[in-house]
Design a protein around this motif. Structure first.
Motif, PDB file in Angstrom:
ATOM      1  N   GLU A 209     -10.446 -27.483 -39.270  1.00 34.14           N
ATOM      2  CA  GLU A 209     -11.505 -27.526 -38.258  1.00 34.14           C
ATOM      3  C   GLU A 209     -10.984 -27.103 -36.880  1.00 34.14           C
ATOM      4  O   GLU A 209     -11.717 -26.495 -36.099  1.00 34.14           O
ATOM      5  CB  GLU A 209     -12.129 -28.920 -38.193  1.00 34.14           C
ATOM      6  N   GLY A 214     -15.226 -26.593 -35.984  1.00 34.89           N
ATOM      7  CA  GLY A 214     -15.827 -27.240 -34.834  1.00 34.89           C
ATOM      8  C   GLY A 214     -14.856 -27.692 -33.780  1.00 34.89           C
ATOM      9  O   GLY A 214     -15.277 -28.113 -32.693  1.00 34.89           O
ATOM     10  N   ILE A 223     -11.273 -35.861 -36.175  1.00 37.54           N
ATOM     11  CA  ILE A 223     -11.953 -35.251 -37.318  1.00 37.54           C
ATOM     12  C   ILE A 223     -12.024 -36.301 -38.420  1.00 37.54           C
ATOM     13  O   ILE A 223     -10.994 -36.773 -38.916  1.00 37.54           O
ATOM     14  CB  ILE A 223     -11.218 -33.985 -37.801  1.00 37.54           C
ATOM     15  N   ARG A 345     -14.489 -34.530 -28.732  1.00 38.95           N
ATOM     16  CA  ARG A 345     -15.395 -34.246 -29.844  1.00 38.95           C
ATOM     17  C   ARG A 345     -14.968 -35.031 -31.081  1.00 38.95           C
ATOM     18  O   ARG A 345     -13.779 -35.164 -31.369  1.00 38.95           O
ATOM     19  CB  ARG A 345     -15.382 -32.742 -30.156  1.00 38.95           C
ATOM     20  N   LEU A 347     -15.809 -34.896 -35.162  1.00 37.54           N
ATOM     21  CA  LEU A 347     -16.433 -34.080 -36.200  1.00 37.54           C
ATOM     22  C   LEU A 347     -16.554 -34.893 -37.481  1.00 37.54           C
ATOM     23  O   LEU A 347     -15.575 -35.486 -37.952  1.00 37.54           O
ATOM     24  CB  LEU A 347     -15.598 -32.828 -36.464  1.00 37.54           C
ATOM     25  N   CYS A 349     -16.944 -34.847 -41.343  1.00 35.19           N
ATOM     26  CA  CYS A 349     -16.672 -33.902 -42.423  1.00 35.19           C
ATOM     27  C   CYS A 349     -16.574 -34.660 -43.744  1.00 35.19           C
ATOM     28  O   CYS A 349     -16.852 -35.850 -43.813  1.00 35.19           O
ATOM     29  CB  CYS A 349     -15.356 -33.161 -42.149  1.00 35.19           C
ATOM     30  N   GLU A 383     -20.403 -34.343 -33.822  1.00 34.62           N
ATOM     31  CA  GLU A 383     -21.015 -33.193 -34.476  1.00 34.62           C
ATOM     32  C   GLU A 383     -20.616 -33.130 -35.944  1.00 34.62           C
ATOM     33  O   GLU A 383     -19.692 -33.826 -36.387  1.00 34.62           O
ATOM     34  CB  GLU A 383     -20.607 -31.891 -33.767  1.00 34.62           C
ATOM     35  N   GLY A 385     -18.893 -31.200 -39.064  1.00 32.81           N
ATOM     36  CA  GLY A 385     -17.880 -30.180 -39.316  1.00 32.81           C
ATOM     37  C   GLY A 385     -18.522 -28.877 -39.772  1.00 32.81           C
ATOM     38  O   GLY A 385     -19.604 -28.879 -40.355  1.00 32.81           O
TER      39      GLY A 385
END
Length: 446
Positions: A209, A214, A223, A345, A347, A349, A383, A385
């Motif tokens: 990622e 992302g 992540i 951020r 992510l 996933c 957000e 992934g």
């Protein structure tokens, strides 16, 4: 007194080749002139290095671009067929093996299902070894062209030293100091010297990622791998040409509820005992859901979503309640990451994260920010992934790719300019195709 530099001419050459290859890989196609400006290497060095890389089949021409008043400039890119990579995802439900070219376009794949509680060491080693053989045969790729095999695995990966073989401690899968790297090297039929790169699956996903998904352009990220269990990769202080300085954490085994539900690691109250797909399905069954005994987790999660968001008829309030609880548990867990690391951020996933995101992501965001401290919560975005369900195998393949860059593009050594109208760089095409194919569907509206 200053310590004299011990760098040799060979070291300098390796560093220069690395700079050219990485710049072409992540920002190409580029002209020789643009490469000089981007790498601060002289035109003579650029010409020599490019000639070497072209001669070795690692770089190729990719069209031309007009220059200001002179002859058109030739554009260069990393040749997709210059070498090959294998990525392996030892997942909760299957072992997936994928063969990629240098652009990370998938050439072949093999999937072997895992039995329930099927983390038998010999079976995993056999699945990986046979999968490597099968994808090489399917794509008719010579094993000598492999840069290496990357493997993403649940658990803690340990090495006694930088050069020592990887040993896996997987408490949730019953592995205690399993010498996976040496077992694979002994079992897989590959040329002598072919390297295996073993890493925690959350970390390989995080690197993928950060390189292609992302996380690009972000200095601090978390992540989250949401599958049967949950894990996280923490990236701090940015990345250099995509080399994610990330650390896999056993975030799923942080305590969410003192004396809470039994976790498969043996402790009580772990986040994974509430937020993983295995726990989600179990809570649904405890609330009255009936599933056939041989139903796998992915099918069970699909059935739960169908109950909560049916195409026709009323929603199942029990299924809706389980999803709502899961969103809050996951949001509370993510708030710990926000408070501890203050990422820009987060992510979401993993196969379960991708499957559930259209239904719970907004609630996860709301709960995470409600449980987190106000200041770090105000600067973070949460957000989905971007690399789809194959992100762990893509990330695993970046492990030998990163080593390839580090040794200056030697196959087996141990250790856009203006407005350009050309085809996109190979890895961008591969990643965008993968992302579009994995785009989640919108939930049915009641």
């Amino acid at each position: 007194m200053a310590t004299p530099s011990r760098r040799t001419v060979r070291d300098l050459r390796r560093t220069s080749r690395k700079a050219v290859l990485q710049r072409l890989y992540f920002d190409g196609p580029m002209s020789r002139q643009a490469l000089g400006g981007a790498t601060s290497l002289s035109s003579g060095s650029i010409s020599t290095i490019v000639a070497e890389l072209v001669g070795e089949g690692l770089v190729e021409e990719a069209g031309t671009v007009d220059s200001d008043g002179g002859r058109p400039r030739t554009l260069l890119r990393v040749a997709p067929s210059g070498a090959y990579l294998i990525g392996v995802d030892v997942g909760e439900t299957r072992v997936r093996v994928e063969l990629f070219d240098l652009s990370l376009a998938e050439l072949a794949r093999c999937e072997r299902p895992m039995r329930r509680n099927g983390y038998d060491v010999a079976s995993v080693v056999r699945h990986i070894s046979e999968g490597i053989r099968d994808v090489l045969d399917e794509a008719d790729v010579a094993p000598e062209l492999l840069l290496g095999v990357g493997v993403g695995i649940p658990g803690i990966v340990d090495r006694a030293s930088e050069d020592a073989d990887a040993v896996v401690h997987g408490q949730t899968i019953g592995w205690d100091a399993v010498p996976l790297e040496s077992l694979l090297r002994d079992c897989a039929v590959l040329p002598a010297g072919t390297r295996f790169f073993i890493e925690n699956g959350a970390k390989t996903l995080g690197q993928a990622e950060m390189w292609f998904g992302g996380g690009r352009g972000v200095r601090d990220a978390a992540i989250v791998l949401f599958g049967s269990g949950v894990g996280a990769c923490i990236v701090t202080d940015g990345a250099v040409f995509g080399e994610a300085r990330g650390n896999a954490t056993e975030w799923g085994h942080t305590t969410l509820h003192v004396r809470g539900r039994q976790c498969r690691c043996g402790a009580r109250g772990c986040l994974e005992a509430y937020a993983g797909a295995e726990a989600l399905v179990r809570r649904w069954q405890e609330a009255g859901a009936s599933l056939p005994p041989d139903t796998d987790e992915e099918t069970a999660v699909t059935a739960l979503i169908a109950g909560a968001y049916p195409e026709q008829g009323p929603a199942d309030p029990v299924a809706l309640g389980v999803l709502d609880e899961t969103a809050e548990y996951l949001g509370a867990g993510i708030s710990d990451l926000i408070n501890l690391y203050s990422p820009e951020r987060v992510l979401l996933c993993g196969w379960a994260g991708l499957q559930l995101a259209p239904y719970i992501l907004d609630a996860v965001r709301r709960h995470a920010k409600a449980y987190a401290l106000r200041h770090p919560a105000e600067r973070v975005t949460i957000e989905l992934g971007r690399l789809g369900p194959d992100a762990v195998t893509v990330g695993a393949a970046t492990l030998p790719l990163a080593a390839f860059f580090a040794r200056g593009g030697r196959l087996h050594e141990q250790v856009t300019e203006g407005e350009v109208s050309v085809e996109q760089t190979g890895w961008r095409v591969a990643m965008e195709t993968r992302t579009l194919a994995a785009a989640p569907k919108e939930p049915a509206r009641k």
